[in-house]
Design an enzyme around this catalytic site. Structure first.
Site, PDB file in Angstrom:
ATOM      1  N   HIS A   1      -4.528  -4.442   0.214  1.00  0.00           N
ATOM      2  CA  HIS A   1      -4.090  -4.867   1.622  1.00  0.00           C
ATOM      3  C   HIS A   1      -4.570  -6.356   1.940  1.00  0.00           C
ATOM      4  O   HIS A   1      -5.573  -6.735   2.536  1.00  0.00           O
ATOM      5  CB  HIS A   1      -4.957  -3.922   2.698  1.00  0.00           C
ATOM      6  CG  HIS A   1      -4.320  -2.873   2.967  1.00  0.00           C
ATOM      7  ND1 HIS A   1      -3.244  -2.616   3.856  1.00  0.00           N
ATOM      8  CD2 HIS A   1      -4.562  -1.615   2.765  1.00  0.00           C
ATOM      9  CE1 HIS A   1      -2.784  -1.223   3.989  1.00  0.00           C
ATOM     10  NE2 HIS A   1      -3.926  -0.478   3.324  1.00  0.00           N
TER      11      HIS A   1
ATOM     12  N   LYS B   1     -11.386   8.791  -1.873  1.00  0.00           N
ATOM     13  CA  LYS B   1     -10.506   7.414  -1.232  1.00  0.00           C
ATOM     14  C   LYS B   1     -11.093   5.910  -1.936  1.00  0.00           C
ATOM     15  O   LYS B   1     -12.233   5.760  -2.213  1.00  0.00           O
ATOM     16  CB  LYS B   1     -10.785   7.112   0.176  1.00  0.00           C
ATOM     17  CG  LYS B   1     -10.114   5.904   0.838  1.00  0.00           C
ATOM     18  CD  LYS B   1     -10.100   5.947   2.514  1.00  0.00           C
ATOM     19  CE  LYS B   1      -9.408   4.939   3.118  1.00  0.00           C
ATOM     20  NZ  LYS B   1      -9.667   5.085   4.573  1.00  0.00           N
TER      21      LYS B   1
ATOM     22  N   GLU C   1      -3.465  -8.477   3.655  1.00  0.00           N
ATOM     23  CA  GLU C   1      -3.375  -8.930   5.179  1.00  0.00           C
ATOM     24  C   GLU C   1      -4.431  -8.490   5.945  1.00  0.00           C
ATOM     25  O   GLU C   1      -4.757  -9.083   6.950  1.00  0.00           O
ATOM     26  CB  GLU C   1      -2.081  -8.239   5.851  1.00  0.00           C
ATOM     27  CG  GLU C   1      -2.155  -6.694   6.371  1.00  0.00           C
ATOM     28  CD  GLU C   1      -2.254  -5.909   5.052  1.00  0.00           C
ATOM     29  OE1 GLU C   1      -2.334  -4.676   5.561  1.00  0.00           O
ATOM     30  OE2 GLU C   1      -2.139  -6.113   3.876  1.00  0.00           O
TER      31      GLU C   1
ATOM     32  N   ARG D   1     -14.966   4.237  12.051  1.00  0.00           N
ATOM     33  CA  ARG D   1     -13.966   5.173  12.605  1.00  0.00           C
ATOM     34  C   ARG D   1     -14.140   6.762  12.063  1.00  0.00           C
ATOM     35  O   ARG D   1     -14.181   7.592  12.791  1.00  0.00           O
ATOM     36  CB  ARG D   1     -12.527   4.796  12.500  1.00  0.00           C
ATOM     37  CG  ARG D   1     -11.605   5.829  13.072  1.00  0.00           C
ATOM     38  CD  ARG D   1     -10.182   5.505  12.226  1.00  0.00           C
ATOM     39  NE  ARG D   1     -10.170   5.722  10.906  1.00  0.00           N
ATOM     40  CZ  ARG D   1      -9.235   5.041  10.158  1.00  0.00           C
ATOM     41  NH1 ARG D   1      -8.230   4.420  10.615  1.00  0.00           N
ATOM     42  NH2 ARG D   1      -9.363   5.271   8.948  1.00  0.00           N
TER      43      ARG D   1
ATOM     44  N   SER E   1      -7.808   0.321   0.493  1.00  0.00           N
ATOM     45  CA  SER E   1      -7.959   1.204   1.479  1.00  0.00           C
ATOM     46  C   SER E   1      -6.906   2.408   1.147  1.00  0.00           C
ATOM     47  O   SER E   1      -5.851   2.415   1.978  1.00  0.00           O
ATOM     48  CB  SER E   1      -8.274   0.813   2.741  1.00  0.00           C
ATOM     49  OG  SER E   1      -8.509   2.069   3.716  1.00  0.00           O
TER      50      SER E   1
ATOM     51  N   CYS F   1       0.892  -1.376   0.104  1.00  0.00           N
ATOM     52  CA  CYS F   1       0.170   0.005  -0.071  1.00  0.00           C
ATOM     53  C   CYS F   1       0.823   1.361   0.045  1.00  0.00           C
ATOM     54  O   CYS F   1       1.571   1.558  -0.888  1.00  0.00           O
ATOM     55  CB  CYS F   1      -0.928   0.017   1.246  1.00  0.00           C
ATOM     56  SG  CYS F   1      -2.558   1.014   0.895  1.00  0.00           S
TER      57      CYS F   1
END
Length: 309
Positions: free
Chosen positions: A235, A163, A237, A249, A192, A142
């Site tokens: 990502h 985003k 992971e 969030r 992300s 990333c």
């Protein structure tokens, strides 16, 4: 074979609860095997969560791995106890004379920050250039991809206005490539980020080979032809709930985030998201460990040749 990590690292119990085979350092020391030395530069704020995610993927390898966690020197973490960092992380000065089989550089929430304004940019640059001589293969993830492209290929920062968040379909562009060996022709992976990675920019301004891409995400997996550097712009992971945690969030912070694409069932934020990319993540890390690291690294790391095929 298991991953080898310190006995007291929180990930030991987390992974064991998931029936992942973890070997503490005390037991591994009795086995006459030369484990691969893997260094992880963890740039994410929630370091313990990130440790668990990457160690989970690494644990599925048939190789024994000796994991060393690396932090940015003298950088205060607001989300990880100082005691944890002091117990399980080393500073760059502690290991800069050593050689490693592999290095993983994680992402960081710096998509809207200019490189010159990153407080530890000099250290990122130093470690990336150090890896050229001291690491058999480095995997950037990333934001670290964007940083490495700037340091190694002088590609300027590309920032998107919106985003990119969600789980996206990708196509394998080179079916016989080692990094994507065993992949389905099309597969899912989470993203992300604000960073942009247009495939055309990679092809025009670098000698890197692109192995997977999509119209929505741009280039996803690519690597240098000598396999010294590999890049994953998403990502792989991430846990099933990581994108949800980021969404809520931002929502609670009043940022009005867009709903992650192809993530919540029926786009209902009350529904339980499922990890639809897990098998791809395991296979990606296995391929990198086997073909980019194990098959190329010398048995004696002191004999490392930075120009080896």
């Amino acid at each position: 074979m298991p991953i080898r990590i310190p006995d007291e690292l929180p990930a030991v119990n987390v992974l064991r609860d998931e029936n992942v085979f973890v070997m503490e350092s005390s037991r591994a020391s009795h086995q006459d095997i030369r484990p691969l030395k893997i260094l992880i530069l963890n740039l994410m704020p929630k370091k313990i969560e990130t440790e668990n995610q990457f160690l989970r993927l690494l644990s599925n390898s048939s190789l024994q791995l000796d994991i060393q966690l690396l932090r940015i020197d003298n950088h205060e973490s607001k989300n990880t106890p100082t005691e944890h960092l002091d117990s399980f992380y080393c500073n760059f000065e502690d290991i800069r004379e050593q050689n490693f089989d592999g290095l993983i550089v994680t992402g960081a929430p710096l998509g809207l920050v200019e490189f010159k304004d990153v407080s530890y940019w000099d250290q990122i640059e130093r470690i990336t250039l150090w890896a050229k001589e001291h690491v058999t293969s480095t995997l950037f993830v990333c934001w670290a991809v964007q940083a490495a492209l700037n340091i190694l290929y002088n590609i300027p920062k590309i920032t998107m206005t919106e985003k990119l968040s969600g789980v996206y379909w990708h196509s394998v562009t080179q079916p016989l490539a080692l990094l994507t060996r065993g992949f389905d022709d099309r597969f899912l992976a989470p993203h992300s980020r604000y960073a942009g990675f247009p495939s055309e920019a990679i092809r025009q301004h670098t000698d890197l080979d692109i192995y997977a891409e999509s119209e929505q995400t741009g280039a996803y997996l690519f690597a240098s032809r000598d396999r010294r550097f590999a890049f994953a712009t998403g990502h792989p992971e991430y846990d099933a709930h990581t994108l949800a945690a980021e969404f809520f969030r931002d929502l609670n912070a009043g940022l009005n985030p867009a709903l992650p694409e192809n993530y919540f069932p029926n786009d209902d934020i009350e529904s339980e998201p499922k990890a639809t990319w897990r098998s791809h993540g395991y296979l990606l890390f296995n391929n990198w460990l086997n073909y980019f690291v194990y098959q190329r690294t010398p048995y004696d790391l002191s004999q490392m040749n930075p120009t080896m095929d």
